[in-house]
Structures are given as C-alpha cells and as structure tokens.
Enzyme design. Structure first.
Site, PDB file in Angstrom:
ATOM      1  CD  GLU A 283      -3.337  -0.819   1.806  1.00 34.69           C
ATOM      2  OE1 GLU A 283      -3.472   0.274   2.382  1.00 34.69           O
ATOM      3  OE2 GLU A 283      -4.165  -1.747   1.886  1.00 34.69           O
ATOM      4  CG  HIS A 557      -1.811  -3.896   8.151  1.00 36.22           C
ATOM      5  ND1 HIS A 557      -2.057  -5.156   7.655  1.00 36.22           N
ATOM      6  CD2 HIS A 557      -2.815  -3.117   7.674  1.00 36.22           C
ATOM      7  CE1 HIS A 557      -3.146  -5.145   6.915  1.00 36.22           C
ATOM      8  NE2 HIS A 557      -3.626  -3.909   6.904  1.00 36.22           N
TER       9      HIS A 557
END
Length: 575
Positions: A283, A557
């Site tokens: 990402e 995350h």
C-alpha cells in the site's frame, strides 16, 4: 540484462510522461484535498476537543470551496495531460529501480557461505497505507507524506543496530539469542547503559497475571557475538561443539523476551529487527511517499523497486479494466537484484479493480559458496484482493501466484548456482482463524510453503498475534507508541480491544476463541518460505519470528519479521 532505472525505453518517452503527469497532478491533488478537508482522523478530533476549537466548521467550508475552485480550474489541463499520459503506459515497464552505489563490494554480498558454509537472512513485511491524503483518511490515517518520512526513519533506526548474538556456555542450554533488549541506548537517550548488562523490560502498568514476558528492542549495522559462561566448571569443549549446531534460544534467556514454542523462537519487538536483508512494503500507492521512502532507505538498502504496477487501460488496447493506482508494492534489498518480474491480477472487483495489485518476483545475488558458485535467493511479494466474503477471488489469485512463481523460477534458473531461500510474503487479506476465510485457509499454497505461525487450516499456533489493528482505536494511549503497543500485545485481555476480531461466516454466529485457547485476532500479513525448491545441500532453520510495534500510530497493520538460518552441508560443499 541488468535492470533499468527508468520504466520507459528512452528519455523522450520519459519526458512526455513527466509532462503529462505534471498536468494531471494539480487536479488530482485538489480532488484528494476536497475529501481530506471533510474527513478528520480520530486524533485530529481529539486534539480539537482538547483545544476547544470551534472554528473547524469554517475551515471545512472555506477549504472545500477553495479546493473545489482549484479542481474546476485545473480540470481542463488534467484532461489534456491524461490524453498524453495514458497512451504512454503501453510502453512502460512495471517498476522504477534505484541502485545506490556501495562504498565497497562487500556491502552487497554475504560471505557466510564462502567462509563458513552457513548464513542468516532477515525478511520483513509491512502494510503502510500510504494512500493519497483523502483516501488514507478513510482508514483513520492522515498526513501521508509526513508518515512516509517517519516510517522510513523508524525502519532505518531499527535495522541499523547491532545484531548481537549471545551464546550461553552451560551444561543445560545451548544456542544463540539475538536479544532485542540490547545494551545500546536509543538515539535520544541521555544516559548510556553499562556495557555487558541486559536492560530489564519495563514493568507493565496493567499488572495482569496473564502477561507474557516483554523485551524492548533498541539499536547500528554490524554483527556482534558475546559468549557468556554460566558456570566456571562447565564442559566447555562439549558446549563449543553444541554452539555450532543448536540454534534454538537458550532457556536462560527465554524469560527476558525471546519466547519459544513449537520449536519457533518468537518475540514482540518495539524496533524493527536488526540487519533485515529484504523488506517488502504494501500500500505504498502515493508516488511522492514512495520517493521519500526511497531517499531515506537507500543508504541501507542499496537496491529498491518502487512504483510497481501498471496504469491506464489493461491489457493495453483492449481495456478490460482501467488502473488508476499501481500495485502499492515496494521492495528494498541489501543484495543486488538480478531479475524482477511483475504480474497483475486480472480478476479484481469493485474498488480493488482500480489498483494494479499483483505479484512481484525477484531473484537476488547473495554471493558465492566455497566452490565459488553463485549463491542466489528468490523473494516474492504480493497483495491480494481485500473485500471480505470474496474468498473465491483470493483463491484464484493464489493459484496465479503459485503458477507465476514457478514460471519465474523456470525462466531464470541456472545450473551452476545454489538457491538458498525461496520466500513469499505480503498482505494476503485473509487470516487463519475467521470462518469466512475457510477457502483460502485450505489452499494448496500452504502445502508448498511453510507458515511458521500456522498449526493447520483454520488454526493458529497459540503464541501468534493478529496483525490488523482496529482503525477507530489507532491513537489510543495503549497503542499509540511502539512501547505501549508492545506491552498491550503481550496481554491477552488488552490485545482483544485493539486487534480486529475474526470474521464470521455469512449467516452464522461467531464463537471465538474456543475454550482454553488464547485470543489471537486477524493475521493478514504473512512471511512464508519453501524448502523443497532450494538446493538439496541446504537446510533451513527458523531463527526468529518477530511481531513489530515500531510503526505504532503510523499504520493500521503490525509488521512481521522472519529470520532464517541456512546451513549448507559441508560434505556437499567440499565435494
């Protein structure tokens, strides 16, 4: 043929592409900020509440009007730029490649196999959510470019510290430990700890009896070995031999942070593992954020692939789908990248179809063995389809990943080289505990690659920690710093408040965890390795699995690290 720095065949095409993107960028930027000015993160909301700021509605109103006017003014230029930019994507290679010239050739190779017939390799993966500013805020994350700089600096801080190996010389234990609570102070520390002393882990403010032992990891880029003698009368000759064979963590130090169950040493670390060799990030969609990361990481990782993916109509001229964003993959390696290949998934749906998610396969040069043959490794990274309840799509993508990795190896294998690792990592967007993910959990990929955290389909090992944080609580005090997040993850009752829970199957009620089992949560980030595809002389041992809290407050995350020991059989090396 060596990898080319630019994805374009010549400077003329690259120049036209730069002009086209320069015309598109102001319109794209203003559209992103129209969204960003209307969407606040929970951290910004808390700050306004503390400051009793009542001007925010005016800021939103005038900001929206300003960026909307800018968007309308720049839209015609963006249209012209798009007409120039889009056709050029047909001749674009799928990544930029940066190579930083090393100060000496030794910095780009590992001498372990040549000198000792063994070597240790560190891998790490992290999803950073570096989306354009407006989109990142839907994940409760803002300030994309500032976050990119902070993430890069934290990674360098953790990676560039000594990889200290402590050998315990005693009759009752043997092996090595790479302690994260090393004796070195953090960069801003005003006092230096005395050499040779282990710092004690900080006491938890929660005082829970179920708390697991914690070790705090600090920091510089060489490898140190320390030999500790537990008793003066121990059998030193015997343990000198054991020291070279036994790689598990010594019992004397397990209570100080390096846990070991199921023959897998693991830890929760507040810094990135020392001496990571290959880093995979997901990402990293924003191009300026990718460039910032490259500039910060390049002194440590001399070989970087970024802006990986395809754009515009894909396949070219047929346009079955249009890609607004690249794959978001970003790879940084200490070792030279000999070959690299990228494939995009053609079966994405919904919002995921706007990004060119796929698989990046690389072949890296490690060095030479004692017979002067090349030593190489294969490293693959991917980011699978995201929406929940669409396991069939992810299973098809795993089929593609398996096939593409096999094809890449067949195309690039050489008879006179030794393959010492074959690693696959990334954000798989499914976990091993949600009933909704049962299709992916039973995929045959897990018969080829070993997952150190997996006990079987749908069942994690009891020490595993979920890696997807709940977005609304990203800035809570318990998880907003590396040390706080580390302490929270070590406590079962605290952890369940901040890690995303498993997803139930459609139409059913979730019962989790089972009686007597720990609460783990969703683990979406994986590092897998395969042994059957490496050279037959090589043997792989897990040195450590790491759950990394160093990026607390910067992403949703928890990064994961894996260190592997590769031993090359001495009789095969010398034959």
């Amino acid at each position: 043929m060596a990898l080319q720095a630019s994805p374009f065949p010549n400077r003329l095409v690259s120049g036209f592409h730069a002009v086209g993107w320069a015309l598109v960028l102001p319109c794209f930027w203003s559209l992103s900020h129209i969204i960003a000015v209307c969407k606040s993160t929970t951290q910004e909301q808390a700050q306004r509440a503390e400051q009793e700021c009542y001007l925010h509605p005016l800021k939103v109103f005038f900001g929206f009007i300003f960026f909307l006017i800018l968007f309308v003014i720049t839209a015609p230029l963006a249209f012209l730029g798009f007409l120039l930019w889009a056709p050029l994507q047909g001749c674009r290679r799928p990544f930029y490649y940066h190579r930083e010239a090393p100060s000496s050739p030794e910095r780009e190779s590992h001498k372990g196999f040549e000198l000792e017939g063994r070597a240790s390799f560190g891998f790490a993966t992290a999803n950073l959510c570096l989306l354009p500013e407006g989109l990142a805020r839907f994940n409760n994350l803002g300030n994309t470019h500032r976050r990119a700089s902070a993430i890069g600096q934290r990674i360098v801080q953790g990676v560039c510290r000594p990889h200290i190996k402590i050998y315990v010389d005693s009759p009752s234990s043997c092996g090595t430990l790479s302690p994260s609570n090393s004796t070195l102070p953090a960069p801003n520390s005003k006092r230096e700890a005395p050499a040779g002393r282990q710092s004690q882990p900080p006491a938890s403010r929660h005082g829970d009896s179920t708390e697991r032992p914690v070790r705090v990891v600090p920091e510089v880029c060489d490898e140190t070995e320390v030999l500790l003698s537990e008793t003066p009368n121990s059998n030193q000759n015997s343990n000198q031999q054991d020291k070279t064979r036994c790689r598990s963590a010594p019992r004397a130090f397990l209570s100080q942070g390096l846990h070991q169950k199921d023959d897998v040493p693991w830890e929760v670390s507040s810094l990135f593992p020392a001496n990571v060799d290959i880093l995979c990030l997901e990402e990293v969609f924003d191009k300026r954020a990718a460039q910032k990361l490259t500039n910060i990481l390049k002194p440590v990782f001399g070989h970087i692939l970024y802006d990986i993916g395809v754009y515009a109509c894909q396949p070219p001229c047929r346009c079955t789908s249009f890609k607004f964003f690249n794959s978001g993959l970003f790879l940084a390696s200490r070792f030279p990248i000999l070959k690299a290949q990228y494939h995009w998934f053609p079966n994405s749906r919904g919002e995921d179809a706007l990004a060119a998610k796929g698989l990046l396969s690389t072949k890296v040069l490690i060095g030479q063995n004692q017979k002067q043959n090349k030593v190489v490794g294969y490293f693959n990274c991917t980011h699978l389809h995201a929406p929940e309840g669409e396991g069939e799509i992810r299973c098809l993508q795993l089929d593609m990943v398996t096939k593409w990795i096999g094809d890449f190896r067949e195309e690039n294998k050489q008879p006179d080289e030794e393959v010492v690792f074959d690693v696959l990592c990334g954000d798989f967007n499914f976990d091993n505990c949600s009933p909704d993910d049962h299709l992916e959990q039973n995929h045959h990929l897990f018969e080829e690659y070993r997952d150190p955290c997996r006990a079987g389909p749908g069942k994690e090992k009891p020490w595993v920690i979920g890696t997807l944080l709940g977005q609304p609580t990203l800035y809570d005090e318990d998880v907003n710093t590396p040390e706080n997040l580390q302490r929270t993850l070590e406590i079962d009752e605290q952890r369940k408040q901040y890690i995303s829970p498993p997803v139930p199957a459609a139409g059913s009620t979730l019962v989790y965890p089972e009686t007597g089992q720990p609460w783990i949560g969703r683990r979406l980030d994986y590092i897998l390795y395969r042994e059957r595809s490496i050279s037959k002389h090589c043997r792989t041992e897990i040195e450590e699995v790491t759950f990394i809290t160093h990026l607390a407050g910067l992403t949703d995350h928890i990064p994961v690290g894996l260190r592997l020991n590769i031993i090359m059989d001495s009789d095969c090396v010398e034959e």
